[in-house]
Write a protein that holds these residues in place. Sequence first.
Motif, PDB file in Angstrom:
ATOM      1  N   SER A  33       0.835  -1.213   0.000  1.00  0.00           N
ATOM      2  CA  SER A  33       0.000   0.000   0.000  1.00  0.00           C
ATOM      3  C   SER A  33       0.865   1.257   0.000  1.00  0.00           C
ATOM      4  O   SER A  33       0.473   2.285  -0.569  1.00  0.00           O
ATOM      5  N   GLU A  62       1.578   1.717  -3.573  1.00  0.00           N
ATOM      6  CA  GLU A  62       0.404   2.224  -4.312  1.00  0.00           C
ATOM      7  C   GLU A  62       0.247   3.730  -4.105  1.00  0.00           C
ATOM      8  O   GLU A  62      -0.059   4.473  -5.035  1.00  0.00           O
ATOM      9  N   TYR A  63       0.478   4.179  -2.874  1.00  0.00           N
ATOM     10  CA  TYR A  63       0.404   5.615  -2.581  1.00  0.00           C
ATOM     11  C   TYR A  63       1.458   6.362  -3.414  1.00  0.00           C
ATOM     12  O   TYR A  63       1.153   7.383  -4.051  1.00  0.00           O
TER      13      TYR A  63
END
Length: 481
Positions: free
Chosen positions: A421, A424-425
């Motif tokens: 994640s 992804e950020y």
Amino acid sequence: MSIRLSNGQTIPIEMHKVRIVQKTTLPPAARRLSAMEEAGYNTFQLRTRDVFLDMLTDSGTNAMSDNQLAAMMVSDDAYAGSESFYKLADAVKDIFGHQYTLPAHQGRAAEHLLAKVFIKPGDVIPMNYHFTTTLAHFEILGGKVLEIYTDEAMNTQSACPFKGNLDLEKLHHVIHEYGPSRIPFVRMEATTNLIGGQPFSLANLREVKRIAADHGILLVVDGSLISENAYFIRQREEGFSDKSILEIVREIMDLCDLCYLSGRKSCSARGGFISTSNKELYERIRPWLPVYEGFFTYGGMSTKEVEAIAVGLREMVEPEVAGASADLVRHFVERLVEAGLPAVTPPGGLAAHLDARLFLPGLGSFEYPAGSLAAAVYLASGIRTMERGTISMDRDRDGKELASDLELVRFAVPRRVYSVSHVEYAVDRLRWLYARRDLVRGLKFRREPPVLRFFDGRLDALEGWGERLVAAFQADFGPDC
Ligand code: F0G
């Protein structure tokens, strides 16, 4: 490690559990702007409190294992004869097969010792590519670094699996031109850092060794990122898929006359060492160890770190550890490529990289595209990255600026620290920045140190572009992001 999902997608999967954590905060864009201005547009000058994801480096920032921490608790702080050192020397024998270990406080200290012992003014040192501290140490002692990489090494949009290979034709040529007496050694850097964490192949290393040995020239391997290089050999080189990481590391170590490394990277600790099975070479370096580093059994390191490297060395040849960074880097690069961003391919070890010349095509080398992009990335995301371009090159002896071969921004992926994640950020904010890239201008030195200027230099954003970029960010995301 990576795992295939039932929908056919492959994702990186963490082969560890998180048991100790460090809190991180995302400062809002207005704070990021003042932090960047206080830091002189140099990401090295930011404070941790202002950084969300610290992707500056994988050096000394990896998550340590429970066994490493446990070993630190039982370290032996004796000045001389520390048992911790003998554990390290045993690990070096078991993993590298090298009989002699010279501890040093970090990688550049090992480079200093090698330069001191082997390099004299007028010497040339062929290598697949320099690292910043390598170049500084070798040239301070009067040597000249010759980078004899293959043409593909400088192609940032490539499918070549081994961009860290040395060009063998050029090696013949260099030996012919300078003569073996002016070449103290050939240096091969594992997972070649400054060209995007790109490996060499074992076939190439074998040839380098053969050519060097034919002329009585030593082969030195910088093994700071050795386990990742071995991981890539296993994945990418024909004939190695059924070999273990340990077997591949051993084969590399059997080929080199000397290895040195920073223990801050593959070994997930802090410190370094030089190792060899050549007694004569060992004895040439040994007298200088207590002069520059510390006694033979700690070499300037805390004995806690000596213990941690000993364990880290054994753990780094486990595939889950050797691939911990490489697999997340691969995912990161694949997502960037999908989004149409100029990431360096193929994915390397240690970090994902953006090609700043392609990202900011309007900027010339001396407007520092990689430095500007690193600053812009921070402003847009709170992610701290590292400039690996012209700012990282010092001026030459006549004070002339040298344009770097590549202008890269490095998003280091320390081992076992960040998750999918986080990646992804990062990809999301980079997409935004790419769409607004025409707002980013260059940088200009306000204060420029004479050596390794990238660490401590302070710069200004030309035409105040930082403020305009942050205003655009706030317009799209609001004041709290
Ligand atoms: N060699 C290589 C290939 C390195 O990547 C480094 C450091 C060194 C030598 C010097 O070792 O830092 O322990 O003195 N690389 C860090 C980086 C600094 O951020 O890539 P050190």
